[in-house]
Write a protein that holds these residues in place. Structure first.
Motif, PDB file in Angstrom:
ATOM      1  N   GLY A 102       0.799  -1.201   0.000  1.00 26.80           N
ATOM      2  CA  GLY A 102       0.000   0.000   0.000  1.00 26.80           C
ATOM      3  C   GLY A 102       0.836   1.257   0.000  1.00 26.80           C
ATOM      4  N   ASP A 103       0.189   2.375   0.269  1.00 24.04           N
ATOM      5  CA  ASP A 103       0.850   3.668   0.376  1.00 24.04           C
ATOM      6  C   ASP A 103       0.208   4.404   1.546  1.00 24.04           C
ATOM      7  OD1 ASP A 103      -1.633   4.594  -0.524  1.00 24.04           O
ATOM      8  OD2 ASP A 103      -0.950   4.680  -2.608  1.00 24.04           O
ATOM      9  N   TRP A 104       0.488   5.695   1.661  1.00 27.70           N
ATOM     10  CA  TRP A 104      -0.033   6.418   2.814  1.00 27.70           C
ATOM     11  C   TRP A 104      -1.452   6.932   2.616  1.00 27.70           C
ATOM     12  CZ3 TRP A 104       1.512   5.426   7.312  1.00 27.70           C
ATOM     13  CH2 TRP A 104       2.833   5.037   7.531  1.00 27.70           C
ATOM     14  N   LYS A 105      -2.140   6.353   1.616  1.00 25.99           N
ATOM     15  CA  LYS A 105      -3.578   6.564   1.506  1.00 25.99           C
ATOM     16  C   LYS A 105      -4.332   5.334   2.007  1.00 25.99           C
ATOM     17  CE  LYS A 105      -3.397   9.777  -2.405  1.00 25.99           C
ATOM     18  NZ  LYS A 105      -3.823  10.015  -3.817  1.00 25.99           N
ATOM     19  N   ILE A 152      -6.361  -6.931   6.678  1.00 27.41           N
ATOM     20  CA  ILE A 152      -6.656  -5.724   7.436  1.00 27.41           C
ATOM     21  C   ILE A 152      -6.473  -4.564   6.461  1.00 27.41           C
ATOM     22  CG2 ILE A 152      -6.017  -4.244   9.375  1.00 27.41           C
ATOM     23  CD1 ILE A 152      -4.710  -6.688  10.663  1.00 27.41           C
ATOM     24  N   ASN A 153      -7.536  -3.833   6.193  1.00 32.18           N
ATOM     25  CA  ASN A 153      -7.471  -2.672   5.295  1.00 32.18           C
ATOM     26  C   ASN A 153      -7.565  -1.396   6.122  1.00 32.18           C
ATOM     27  OD1 ASN A 153      -7.455  -4.267   2.888  1.00 32.18           O
ATOM     28  ND2 ASN A 153      -9.650  -4.561   3.122  1.00 32.18           N
ATOM     29  N   VAL A 154      -6.570  -0.539   5.951  1.00 34.73           N
ATOM     30  CA  VAL A 154      -6.506   0.705   6.714  1.00 34.73           C
ATOM     31  C   VAL A 154      -6.477   1.893   5.762  1.00 34.73           C
ATOM     32  CG1 VAL A 154      -5.268   1.981   8.500  1.00 34.73           C
ATOM     33  CG2 VAL A 154      -5.142  -0.526   8.448  1.00 34.73           C
ATOM     34  N   LYS A 155      -7.441   2.786   5.907  1.00 36.36           N
ATOM     35  CA  LYS A 155      -7.472   4.001   5.100  1.00 36.36           C
ATOM     36  C   LYS A 155      -7.100   5.198   5.975  1.00 36.36           C
ATOM     37  CE  LYS A 155     -10.984   2.398   1.832  1.00 36.36           C
ATOM     38  NZ  LYS A 155     -12.313   2.678   1.236  1.00 36.36           N
ATOM     39  N   PHE A 156      -6.293   6.093   5.413  1.00 38.23           N
ATOM     40  CA  PHE A 156      -5.801   7.244   6.154  1.00 38.23           C
ATOM     41  C   PHE A 156      -6.436   8.537   5.647  1.00 38.23           C
ATOM     42  CE2 PHE A 156      -2.471   4.032   6.419  1.00 38.23           C
ATOM     43  CZ  PHE A 156      -2.127   4.065   7.753  1.00 38.23           C
ATOM     44  N   LYS A 157      -6.391   9.550   6.488  1.00 38.04           N
ATOM     45  CA  LYS A 157      -6.831  10.883   6.108  1.00 38.04           C
ATOM     46  C   LYS A 157      -5.903  11.898   6.752  1.00 38.04           C
ATOM     47  CE  LYS A 157     -10.014  11.383  10.041  1.00 38.04           C
ATOM     48  NZ  LYS A 157     -11.405  11.655  10.456  1.00 38.04           N
ATOM     49  N   GLU A 158      -5.886  13.118   6.214  1.00 34.96           N
ATOM     50  CA  GLU A 158      -5.061  14.190   6.767  1.00 34.96           C
ATOM     51  C   GLU A 158      -5.929  15.207   7.483  1.00 34.96           C
ATOM     52  OE1 GLU A 158      -2.354  16.231   4.304  1.00 34.96           O
ATOM     53  OE2 GLU A 158      -1.254  14.431   3.671  1.00 34.96           O
ATOM     54  N   GLU A 159      -5.434  15.696   8.614  1.00 39.56           N
ATOM     55  CA  GLU A 159      -6.082  16.778   9.341  1.00 39.56           C
ATOM     56  C   GLU A 159      -5.011  17.782   9.748  1.00 39.56           C
ATOM     57  OE1 GLU A 159      -8.427  15.590  12.654  1.00 39.56           O
ATOM     58  OE2 GLU A 159      -9.921  14.519  11.442  1.00 39.56           O
ATOM     59  N   THR A 160      -5.394  19.040   9.783  1.00 36.53           N
ATOM     60  CA  THR A 160      -4.466  20.091  10.200  1.00 36.53           C
ATOM     61  C   THR A 160      -4.943  20.693  11.515  1.00 36.53           C
ATOM     62  OG1 THR A 160      -3.926  20.629   7.910  1.00 36.53           O
ATOM     63  CG2 THR A 160      -3.386  22.276   9.575  1.00 36.53           C
ATOM     64  N   LYS A 161      -4.060  20.677  12.520  1.00 36.84           N
ATOM     65  CA  LYS A 161      -4.353  21.246  13.830  1.00 36.84           C
ATOM     66  C   LYS A 161      -3.191  22.134  14.257  1.00 36.84           C
ATOM     67  CE  LYS A 161      -7.272  17.420  15.429  1.00 36.84           C
ATOM     68  NZ  LYS A 161      -7.474  16.392  16.506  1.00 36.84           N
ATOM     69  N   LYS A 164      -0.244  22.283  11.944  1.00 33.49           N
ATOM     70  CA  LYS A 164       0.531  21.078  11.673  1.00 33.49           C
ATOM     71  C   LYS A 164      -0.364  19.997  11.067  1.00 33.49           C
ATOM     72  CE  LYS A 164       3.965  21.798  15.330  1.00 33.49           C
ATOM     73  NZ  LYS A 164       4.622  21.208  16.520  1.00 33.49           N
ATOM     74  N   ARG A 165       0.185  19.321  10.044  1.00 30.30           N
ATOM     75  CA  ARG A 165      -0.543  18.253   9.374  1.00 30.30           C
ATOM     76  C   ARG A 165      -0.372  16.941  10.145  1.00 30.30           C
ATOM     77  NH1 ARG A 165       2.464  17.228   5.305  1.00 30.30           N
ATOM     78  NH2 ARG A 165       1.022  15.784   4.305  1.00 30.30           N
ATOM     79  N   HIS A 166      -1.486  16.238  10.296  1.00 27.98           N
ATOM     80  CA  HIS A 166      -1.465  14.946  10.972  1.00 27.98           C
ATOM     81  C   HIS A 166      -2.100  13.896  10.068  1.00 27.98           C
ATOM     82  CE1 HIS A 166      -0.299  16.643  14.902  1.00 27.98           C
ATOM     83  NE2 HIS A 166      -1.070  17.663  14.544  1.00 27.98           N
ATOM     84  N   LEU A 167      -1.502  12.723  10.052  1.00 23.81           N
ATOM     85  CA  LEU A 167      -2.038  11.598   9.306  1.00 23.81           C
ATOM     86  C   LEU A 167      -2.789  10.704  10.281  1.00 23.81           C
ATOM     87  CD1 LEU A 167      -1.866  10.547   6.349  1.00 23.81           C
ATOM     88  CD2 LEU A 167      -0.078   9.003   7.143  1.00 23.81           C
ATOM     89  N   LEU A 168      -4.102  10.584  10.088  1.00 19.82           N
ATOM     90  CA  LEU A 168      -4.944   9.816  11.000  1.00 19.82           C
ATOM     91  C   LEU A 168      -5.629   8.666  10.264  1.00 19.82           C
ATOM     92  CD1 LEU A 168      -6.647  12.758  12.926  1.00 19.82           C
ATOM     93  CD2 LEU A 168      -4.629  11.447  13.622  1.00 19.82           C
ATOM     94  N   ILE A 169      -6.076   7.699  11.031  1.00 17.70           N
ATOM     95  CA  ILE A 169      -6.802   6.571  10.454  1.00 17.70           C
ATOM     96  C   ILE A 169      -8.255   6.980  10.242  1.00 17.70           C
ATOM     97  CG2 ILE A 169      -7.577   4.213  10.820  1.00 17.70           C
ATOM     98  CD1 ILE A 169      -5.066   3.862  12.610  1.00 17.70           C
ATOM     99  N   ASP A 170      -8.720   6.850   9.013  1.00 17.15           N
ATOM    100  CA  ASP A 170     -10.099   7.187   8.678  1.00 17.15           C
ATOM    101  C   ASP A 170     -11.021   5.982   8.837  1.00 17.15           C
ATOM    102  OD1 ASP A 170     -12.187   8.878   7.750  1.00 17.15           O
ATOM    103  OD2 ASP A 170     -11.990   8.022   5.745  1.00 17.15           O
ATOM    104  N   THR A 238       3.327  14.449  13.565  1.00 17.69           N
ATOM    105  CA  THR A 238       2.995  15.131  12.331  1.00 17.69           C
ATOM    106  C   THR A 238       3.014  14.132  11.198  1.00 17.69           C
ATOM    107  OG1 THR A 238       5.282  15.675  11.770  1.00 17.69           O
ATOM    108  CG2 THR A 238       4.092  17.239  13.187  1.00 17.69           C
ATOM    109  N   ALA A 239       2.364  14.481  10.090  1.00 17.73           N
ATOM    110  CA  ALA A 239       2.340  13.603   8.926  1.00 17.73           C
ATOM    111  C   ALA A 239       3.754  13.326   8.430  1.00 17.73           C
ATOM    112  CB  ALA A 239       1.496  14.220   7.819  1.00 17.73           C
ATOM    113  N   GLU A 240       4.629  14.341   8.493  1.00 20.71           N
ATOM    114  CA  GLU A 240       6.005  14.167   8.038  1.00 20.71           C
ATOM    115  C   GLU A 240       6.755  13.175   8.917  1.00 20.71           C
ATOM    116  OE1 GLU A 240       4.322  17.795   6.473  1.00 20.71           O
ATOM    117  OE2 GLU A 240       4.543  17.088   8.552  1.00 20.71           O
TER     118      GLU A 240
END
Length: 245
Positions: A102-105, A152-161, A164-170, A238-240
């Protein structure tokens, strides 16, 4: 509660200020990256299951403890409300990761636990199993043989707080499989030993049908738990930090 995703997040490489254990493998991008990552994730999960990761505030993953786990199945041949209380799930230390891609999506994992995976603790149940009424409140033990999540399928989403960008599990979807499920529910039917014994025999004789009916509820319950655990960690990074290898 602890779970698979917590260790996966940590094992992929964090910030320059965070230190992974010396024995843990890090996988730079390039040829063989996914094979390296599969080995790294498996090693991270199994060692953390045995030892924990105190520097990240991660206790041992084996056993995994759940304060409560609710399976509410209102339709179909198995129509029950089953609440597990103060349960321990043992077997994570024996997990084998067969593949990872996979990738970070979106990520896809296959995880297998060849030795039995056991769930022990308290329970409360009420409803019907294949037209037979069931009620009980006591201790239970469920043993899953050759258990696996495939996949196990995991989808990610980005949020900014706070800038700062954060990569979270959607979303997380899980497909549980097992070659045999053995069940022992104590104190069924208000302690009627004869009825309780017969019901346990009936449950174990019909485990494929029961497991098949409960799979969606099991997947949802564990998916919610793993998502919560994963996002507790990801929200602090952070996402980075998460995507740098």
């Amino acid at each position: 509660m602890k779970g698979l995703l917590l260790v996966v997040v940590v094992s992929l490489g964090l910030s320059q200020g965070a230190k992974l254990p010396e024995k843990w493998k890090q996988c730079p991008p390039g040829d063989g990256w996914l094979d390296c990552l599969r080995e790294a994730v498996e090693f991270a999960i199994t060692t953390t299951a045995k030892e924990g990761l105190p520097s990240f505030g991660v206790p041992m993953l084996d056993p995994m403890h759940f304060d409560t786990l609710l399976i509410d199945q209102s339709t179909g041949p198995v129509s029950i409300k089953l609440e597990f209380k103060d349960i321990d799930v043992t077997g994570m230390k024996d997990l084998i990761v067969n593949n990872i891609k996979g990738d970070w999506k979106e990520w896809h994992f296959d995880g297998v636990i060849p030795p039995p995976l056991s769930l022990t603790g308290g329970y409360v149940i009420q409803g019907k199993v294949l037209a037979l009424p069931i009620v009980g409140d006591g201790k239970c033990n469920l043993t899953f043989h050759d258990f696996k999540w495939s996949p196990i399928n995991v989808k990610f989403k980005e949020e900014t707080k706070k800038g700062k960008r954060h990569l979270l599990i959607d979303d997380i979807s899980l497909n549980p499989e097992t070659s045999l499920l053995e069940m022992d529910f104590q104190n069924l039917f208000n302690g009627d030993k004869m009825l309780g014994k017969q019901m346990n025999i009936f449950l174990n004789e019909n485990w494929p049908e029961i497991f098949g009916e409960l799979k969606p509820a099991i997947s949802k319950a564990f998916g919610t738990a793993y998502k919560d655990v994963g996002n507790r960690i990801l929200s602090k990074l952070t996402a980075e930090q998460v995507t740098q290898m």
